[in-house]
Design a protein around this motif. Structure first.
Motif, PDB file in Angstrom:
ATOM      1  N   LYS A  38       0.864  -1.208   0.210  1.00 42.41           N
ATOM      2  CA  LYS A  38       0.224  -0.004   0.119  1.00 42.41           C
ATOM      3  C   LYS A  38       0.941   1.091   0.118  1.00 42.41           C
ATOM      4  O   LYS A  38       2.013   1.269   0.428  1.00 42.41           O
ATOM      5  CB  LYS A  38      -0.782   0.051   1.098  1.00 42.41           C
ATOM      6  CG  LYS A  38      -2.001  -0.752   1.151  1.00 42.41           C
ATOM      7  CD  LYS A  38      -3.072  -0.658   2.281  1.00 42.41           C
ATOM      8  CE  LYS A  38      -4.274  -0.935   2.124  1.00 42.41           C
ATOM      9  NZ  LYS A  38      -5.092  -0.440   3.602  1.00 42.41           N
ATOM     10  N   HIS A  39       0.229   2.388  -0.413  1.00 49.01           N
ATOM     11  CA  HIS A  39       0.998   3.647  -0.281  1.00 49.01           C
ATOM     12  C   HIS A  39       2.122   3.926  -1.077  1.00 49.01           C
ATOM     13  O   HIS A  39       3.222   4.308  -0.627  1.00 49.01           O
ATOM     14  CB  HIS A  39       1.356   3.878   1.299  1.00 49.01           C
ATOM     15  CG  HIS A  39       0.356   3.587   2.116  1.00 49.01           C
ATOM     16  ND1 HIS A  39       0.523   2.763   3.119  1.00 49.01           N
ATOM     17  CD2 HIS A  39      -0.961   4.063   2.191  1.00 49.01           C
ATOM     18  CE1 HIS A  39      -0.705   2.480   3.897  1.00 49.01           C
ATOM     19  NE2 HIS A  39      -1.617   3.567   3.304  1.00 49.01           N
ATOM     20  N   GLU A  87      -3.019   4.463  -2.820  1.00 47.78           N
ATOM     21  CA  GLU A  87      -3.571   3.290  -2.278  1.00 47.78           C
ATOM     22  C   GLU A  87      -5.020   2.974  -2.755  1.00 47.78           C
ATOM     23  O   GLU A  87      -6.046   3.945  -2.882  1.00 47.78           O
ATOM     24  CB  GLU A  87      -3.547   3.373  -0.774  1.00 47.78           C
ATOM     25  CG  GLU A  87      -4.715   4.174  -0.036  1.00 47.78           C
ATOM     26  CD  GLU A  87      -4.731   3.757   1.456  1.00 47.78           C
ATOM     27  OE1 GLU A  87      -4.610   4.779   2.160  1.00 47.78           O
ATOM     28  OE2 GLU A  87      -4.764   2.658   2.125  1.00 47.78           O
ATOM     29  N   HIS A  95      -9.617   4.469   7.221  1.00 50.44           N
ATOM     30  CA  HIS A  95      -8.706   4.468   7.992  1.00 50.44           C
ATOM     31  C   HIS A  95      -7.895   5.685   7.853  1.00 50.44           C
ATOM     32  O   HIS A  95      -8.106   6.505   6.940  1.00 50.44           O
ATOM     33  CB  HIS A  95      -7.651   2.970   8.067  1.00 50.44           C
ATOM     34  CG  HIS A  95      -6.906   3.048   6.637  1.00 50.44           C
ATOM     35  ND1 HIS A  95      -7.462   2.193   5.407  1.00 50.44           N
ATOM     36  CD2 HIS A  95      -6.011   4.037   6.285  1.00 50.44           C
ATOM     37  CE1 HIS A  95      -6.717   2.611   4.685  1.00 50.44           C
ATOM     38  NE2 HIS A  95      -5.686   3.385   4.822  1.00 50.44           N
ATOM     39  N   HIS A  97      -3.798   7.662   8.841  1.00 53.85           N
ATOM     40  CA  HIS A  97      -2.297   7.169   8.802  1.00 53.85           C
ATOM     41  C   HIS A  97      -1.572   7.842   9.871  1.00 53.85           C
ATOM     42  O   HIS A  97      -1.518   8.858  10.152  1.00 53.85           O
ATOM     43  CB  HIS A  97      -1.756   7.593   7.515  1.00 53.85           C
ATOM     44  CG  HIS A  97      -2.596   6.986   6.514  1.00 53.85           C
ATOM     45  ND1 HIS A  97      -3.777   7.366   5.769  1.00 53.85           N
ATOM     46  CD2 HIS A  97      -2.486   5.738   6.017  1.00 53.85           C
ATOM     47  CE1 HIS A  97      -4.190   6.452   4.708  1.00 53.85           C
ATOM     48  NE2 HIS A  97      -3.474   5.304   5.088  1.00 53.85           N
ATOM     49  N   GLU A 108      -1.307   2.252   9.251  1.00 54.05           N
ATOM     50  CA  GLU A 108      -2.685   2.602   9.411  1.00 54.05           C
ATOM     51  C   GLU A 108      -3.342   2.398  10.605  1.00 54.05           C
ATOM     52  O   GLU A 108      -3.049   1.525  11.473  1.00 54.05           O
ATOM     53  CB  GLU A 108      -3.620   1.706   8.272  1.00 54.05           C
ATOM     54  CG  GLU A 108      -3.043   2.032   7.086  1.00 54.05           C
ATOM     55  CD  GLU A 108      -3.549   1.165   5.776  1.00 54.05           C
ATOM     56  OE1 GLU A 108      -4.292   0.033   6.291  1.00 54.05           O
ATOM     57  OE2 GLU A 108      -3.535   1.637   4.444  1.00 54.05           O
TER      58      GLU A 108
HETATM   59 ZN   LIG Z   1      -3.792   3.454   4.088  1.00 60.53          ZN
END
Ligand SMILES: [Zn+2]
Ligand SMILES: [Zn+2]
Length: 152
Positions: A38-39, A87, A95, A97, A108
């Motif tokens: 992710k990210h 993401e 969510h 961060h 997260e």
């Molecule tokens: Zn995230």
């Protein structure tokens, strides 16, 4: 269908709405994006896409991620850097961060208390919350740095 298959199906629908085809390059980029870490930044996505298909260039990754973002399948974060990170969007999921200023770790979190307090705080001021983003900038505690953990 797995969630990745659903995402790909939505991407295909998005492309056809724009009169575009799911080319092999776009499919590789979407695969890397939906199944990878992710990210990720554009450069990180490009690096992985190139492993699968060498001819993929930065511009294609850029345009594909812009399509995904505009189509609501990806969300773009800045996280205090010049570069954007992306993401996948999962319906109904939310969510926030924590971002470590030392090692760059992105963690997260979901905190129902914060969400509730925020709704109440806005209502007290005559507002209804539509959306929000919390980016909490942190430092790993001594001896608990994610960078050290990754290296060992
Ligand atoms: Zn995230
Ligand atoms: Zn850290």
């Amino acid at each position: 269908m797995t969630s990745t298959q659903t995402q790909l199906a939505r991407f295909r629908a998005l492309l056809s709405k724009e009169g575009l085809k799911l080319t092999s390059q776009r499919k590789v980029i979407a695969d890397v994006f939906f199944t990878g870490a992710k990210h990720q930044s554009l450069l990180e996505l490009l690096e992985q896409a190139k492993v699968k298909q060498k001819s993929i260039g930065y511009a294609t990754v850029y345009r594909t991620m812009r399509l995904l973002t505009e189509g609501g399948l990806a969300v773009e974060h800045k996280f205090g850097e010049n570069q954007a990170r992306y993401e996948p969007v999962h319906d109904g999921e939310h969510h926030d961060h924590l971002i470590c200023l030392d090692c760059g770790a992105i963690v997260e979190f979901e905190d129902p208390m914060i969400e509730q307090r925020q709704d109440r705080m806005a209502a007290d001021r005559g507002f209804e919350v539509v959306s929000h983003r919390h980016e909490v900038y942190v430092r790993c505690l001594p001896g608990q740095c994610r960078r050290d953990a990754a290296a060992s």
